[in-house]
Write a protein that holds these residues in place. Structure first.
Motif, PDB file in Angstrom:
ATOM      1  N   ARG A 238      58.310  55.092  50.516  1.00 38.08           N
ATOM      2  CA  ARG A 238      57.022  54.714  50.604  1.00 38.08           C
ATOM      3  C   ARG A 238      56.649  53.092  49.203  1.00 38.08           C
ATOM      4  N   GLU A 408      54.802  64.153  63.238  1.00 32.14           N
ATOM      5  CA  GLU A 408      54.777  62.991  62.686  1.00 32.14           C
ATOM      6  C   GLU A 408      57.065  62.144  63.707  1.00 32.14           C
ATOM      7  N   ARG A 435      59.404  60.853  69.707  1.00 35.42           N
ATOM      8  CA  ARG A 435      59.341  61.018  68.236  1.00 35.42           C
ATOM      9  C   ARG A 435      60.326  60.828  67.396  1.00 35.42           C
ATOM     10  N   VAL A 436      61.453  60.945  67.988  1.00 36.66           N
ATOM     11  CA  VAL A 436      63.205  61.430  67.056  1.00 36.66           C
ATOM     12  C   VAL A 436      64.134  60.301  67.504  1.00 36.66           C
ATOM     13  N   PRO A 459      61.067  57.159  64.290  1.00 36.99           N
ATOM     14  CA  PRO A 459      60.031  56.954  63.908  1.00 36.99           C
ATOM     15  C   PRO A 459      59.088  56.947  62.205  1.00 36.99           C
ATOM     16  N   TYR A 460      58.885  56.508  61.564  1.00 35.75           N
ATOM     17  CA  TYR A 460      57.787  56.622  60.519  1.00 35.75           C
ATOM     18  C   TYR A 460      57.232  58.166  60.779  1.00 35.75           C
ATOM     19  N   ASP A 465      61.869  51.832  59.456  1.00 40.97           N
ATOM     20  CA  ASP A 465      62.329  51.111  60.718  1.00 40.97           C
ATOM     21  C   ASP A 465      63.570  51.700  61.362  1.00 40.97           C
ATOM     22  N   SER A 466      62.402  52.264  62.496  1.00 42.86           N
ATOM     23  CA  SER A 466      62.987  52.936  63.445  1.00 42.86           C
ATOM     24  C   SER A 466      64.314  52.239  64.280  1.00 42.86           C
TER      25      SER A 466
ATOM     26  N   GLU B 249      50.974  54.960  59.046  1.00 36.89           N
ATOM     27  CA  GLU B 249      52.261  54.216  59.584  1.00 36.89           C
ATOM     28  C   GLU B 249      52.776  53.040  59.327  1.00 36.89           C
ATOM     29  N   ARG B 481      63.402  50.609  70.266  1.00 40.51           N
ATOM     30  CA  ARG B 481      64.522  50.872  69.011  1.00 40.51           C
ATOM     31  C   ARG B 481      65.502  52.119  69.843  1.00 40.51           C
ATOM     32  N   PRO B 482      66.733  52.542  69.093  1.00 38.17           N
ATOM     33  CA  PRO B 482      67.885  52.923  69.753  1.00 38.17           C
ATOM     34  C   PRO B 482      67.265  54.769  69.795  1.00 38.17           C
ATOM     35  N   ILE B 483      67.741  54.960  70.035  1.00 34.02           N
ATOM     36  CA  ILE B 483      67.812  56.792  70.417  1.00 34.02           C
ATOM     37  C   ILE B 483      69.289  57.733  71.180  1.00 34.02           C
TER      38      ILE B 483
END
Lengths: 499, 499
Positions: A238, A408, A435-436, A459-460, A465-466, B249, B481-483
């Motif tokens: 951060r 989170e 969430r993942v 995700p943060y 940056d997801s 966030e 976003r990718p998963i």
């Protein structure tokens, strides 16, 4: 062969006065080599050299950059035992792990070379409408990579960030991790030899030693730097994000930070295979002394005799595993402090037996808490970096959904369930997906395969940056940007857009 | 049909006390409608509704979202003359332009629907190694879109940002541009009708009126918002970037900001076609009263009789074009102030004739300066939003390369040259590529085609993130976003990853 100096392109320099040594977490003693902290002037030199090298490097063909990458892998292999020994002396990890990590590192590098040879990474797009438009990708410019503490090879000097940036034509300046500066020094020399052997411009790679925060700060704030890669703590990541966002020209930061990697396990799965899952998770939680970013730190069950049985089995099995050394004394004390902090929270109970350990050895620990307590106390959501996991006893599926929705961002989520539970599992998958970054079925989250279908980033605060991944071939997308050519004559187009 | 209220999902609300009116730049008078500024409570409601709608919206099939998009386009068409008239009354632009922009807006929306039907946007990746890994894309969550002043339709309420976010399953909250709140009100009602008709969850779209900075700030700072789209000034875009970066966030901001869109023109090209280029550029510079983000504000030539002749021709031709009205009085006064500021700089000379104009009408202006002055005075690099362009007389190719290398990031760059000049042109292309997002050969930068090969976005400050585009189908990449799914049974996988 370890010089201890800063590698600025081809030059080894030690203009600064401050020095430091690395530490052997196993013996508790300092290692022999002396490292020279990079001076502000050396930071400036590295940035200037990277900036000027970029002009040539970006025009080197994919084929030649692929040769460069393959030569880096060769040179790393050629470092032989000295690299493995240094790695072990600086990390406390076993030689077997060093060998696996070296293989992974070289595989990452050579698979990027293969991607360059395949020639598809530029994702060319063509369109003939009112205008003839053709889109390709170009590199962003000099990239700064921060070495990580937990992967002295795979996420450090010549790790995934460096290799993917070099692959696409971005010069790299590594801020070497001070805990394994010797390992970094050796790998750095390998990269330089590879660059010279394959005719790369001077300055495509530099390696700076630093214990102080100042060197990293100066690098992130330097206008010539165009992107940053980082693997480490949320606080560290951060801080870098904030510095980068405050620049005159803000730049992208790819920070892969903390994660507690939730595991959702159904009662039926526990009823049928408690023993198997306890065995697998005892091993996953303690792998690498728990110092993996995908370490499963949170297990969400529904209160039941099956969950209690699993908790007992996991506690028993994890206690049977021989405790191992952590990467350093600061990591060990952070582990102890965070663990003690969690244990002081309302309703948290250690359920694995207390283990007596020596200084840098970590005592693996399983704790338990109710869903209600977990929901109301965000301190329980914190990552405890090390061999630690928390079992949460939820009173209902609803409470578990609520916990999942309130988590989170995470790198991974895991679901353990049986085939008969399709509907319930679907609901869990849907919620957990948001969430993942990666979701695992009936397995463990540790073990991040290097392949194009991998997403390592969530995700943060799991990542800054997801939308990008730190592992796998798509990691190169962090360092490139699209450019369109409109109505260009064939001869003036980049090769991949010709014809 | 214009309610003047805030559209929060299906509801029209006006809980706040503050009101404002829009302004007719042609007549200099206020329009009749009264708009209610969104209150903090209404901002909160819109975010809450978007957040809850997301859970349902993200699971709606691509096919149904495509229907929703097509119905938005239908409903916008059905607004008929009222929309066109409102657009003209609020923008001062002609009905002919309104019609073109409406077509473009509807085309953007329906081509996104086509992309959904094609089913390729999720870029599925499969890998079978140690594990079975399958990667797809999911939406980020609620998106805030700021309406832009210069495109009341194409970059505002149902513009490219909104349409691409809705396409992938992100609910959208628009902060309506206060200069054309009536146009926004109408388009907003069309979106809501389309959402109801195609069974979308309440809250997939909201539209908030605001003159004050507070509403936008509250939206960007709201934890439920996951990304922001913005088109406007550098000051506005940077303020939003800073707010987003400072959140607990941090979230991605796609700000498309200022650009002076450099044009490099060779002496040979001028020798052969000065008349043609002067004609085309006089038209490009004044198109939309110069209020296009791709307006060519900088022309780099080598000092020569040919350049002087071109400068005279361009000045003459641009003066012959009838001056037109700007979007508002604040934009006109900003234009005048910036232009006057540039004219006061050392060595800057106005070369087009002075034009007397009424209040909101812009006096198109061409100025000239030497390369040396341009290099040493960064104030000359500023965008003058309006029908303004600066010719820079470079003393040599080297000086021109230096200018190109020193430019801040730009949306576009243009090269005008002849076939015999291949080597020189190559060098220019190479340098310019690293300063821009799109590069045009022998044309004008205005006119941004909506297609997958378009890149509308360049290095900062042209855009906040050069790795993404605001125009074209790849614009959807901003909101996803990718998963990865690891070792999943077929039945639990998203459809696109099955089998």
């Amino acid at each position: 062969m370890i010089s201890g100096k800063n590698q600025i392109g081809k030059l080894l320099v030690n203009a600064g006065k401050d020095t430091f040594k690395t530490y052997n977490p196993k013996s508790g003693e300092e290692n022999e080599w002396v490292f020279f902290e990079a001076s502000p002037n050396e930071v400036d030199q590295a940035c200037e050299l990277a900036n000027s090298a970029f002009v040539e490097f970006r025009n080197i063909s994919d084929k030649n950059r692929a040769q460069f990458l393959r030569e880096i892998a060769n040179q790393i292999e050629d470092l032989g035992d000295e690299l493995i020994q240094t790695y072990c002396l600086e990390s406390g990890l076993e030689a077997s792990r060093a060998l696996i990590e070296r293989s992974r590192t070289c595989y990452q590098i050579t698979s990027l070379a293969d991607t360059l040879d395949a020639g598809t990474w530029k994702e060319t797009t063509f369109h003939k409408g009112t205008n003839d438009l053709r889109k390709t990708y170009i590199p962003l410019g000099p990239v700064v990579v921060f070495g990580s503490s937990n992967f002295p090879l795979a996420y450090s000097t010549a790790g995934g960030d460096t290799a993917s940036a070099l692959a696409v034509g971005c010069p790299v300046i590594v801020k070497s991790h001070p805990m394994h500066a010797g390992t970094g020094d050796l790998v750095s020399s390998a990269i330089i030899r590879a660059a010279e052997k394959t005719g790369m411009p001077n300055g495509v790679f530099s390696n700076l030693n630093a214990q102080s925060y100042k060197v990293g700060k100066a690098l992130v704030e330097d206008g010539r730097v165009k992107a940053v890669g980082f693997t480490g703590s949320i606080a560290g990541g951060r801080a870098i994000m904030d510095l980068a966002a405050a620049r005159h020209e803000p730049i992208p930061v790819f920070a892969e930070m903390g994660s507690i990697n939730p595991v959702v396990i159904t009662t039926l799965a526990l009823q049928r295979n408690a023993e198997k899952w306890a065995e697998l998770y005892a091993s996953s939680i303690t792998q690498g002394t728990g110092q993996f970013c995908t370490n499963p730190g949170l297990i969400l069950g529904i209160e039941s005799p099956e969950l209690d049985q699993f908790a007992n089995l996991l506690s028993k099995k994890i206690t049977e595993i021989k405790p191992t050394v952590m990467l350093g004394s600061s990591i060990k004390s952070a582990y102890t402090n965070l663990k003690e902090g969690i244990l002081m929270q309302e309703g948290v109970k250690q359920i694995s037996a207390k283990i007596e350990v020596d200084s840098n050895i970590a005592d693996q620990t399983i704790v338990m808490v109710s869903g209600q307590e977990f929901l109301k106390n965000s301190r329980l959501h914190q990552e405890v970096f090390g061999p630690f996991s928390m079992i949460v006893r939820c009173t209902s599926e609803e409470e578990r959904y609520q916990i999942i929705n309130g988590l989170e961002g995470q790198l991974t989520g895991t679901i353990i369930s049986e085939k008969e539970e399709l509907e319930k599992t679907k609901k869990i998958v849907e919620r957990l997906s948001y969430r993942v970054g990666r979701i695992i079925f009936n397995g463990v989250p540790t073990g991040v395969e290097v392949c194009p279908a991998m997403q390592h980033g969530g995700p943060y605060p799991a990542s800054s940056d997801s939308r990008f991944t730190a592992v796998g071939l798509h990691g190169i997308r962090r360092w490139i940007r699209p450019i369109s050519f409109q109505n260009f004559p064939n001869t003036l187009l980049p090769d991949e857009l010709k014809q």
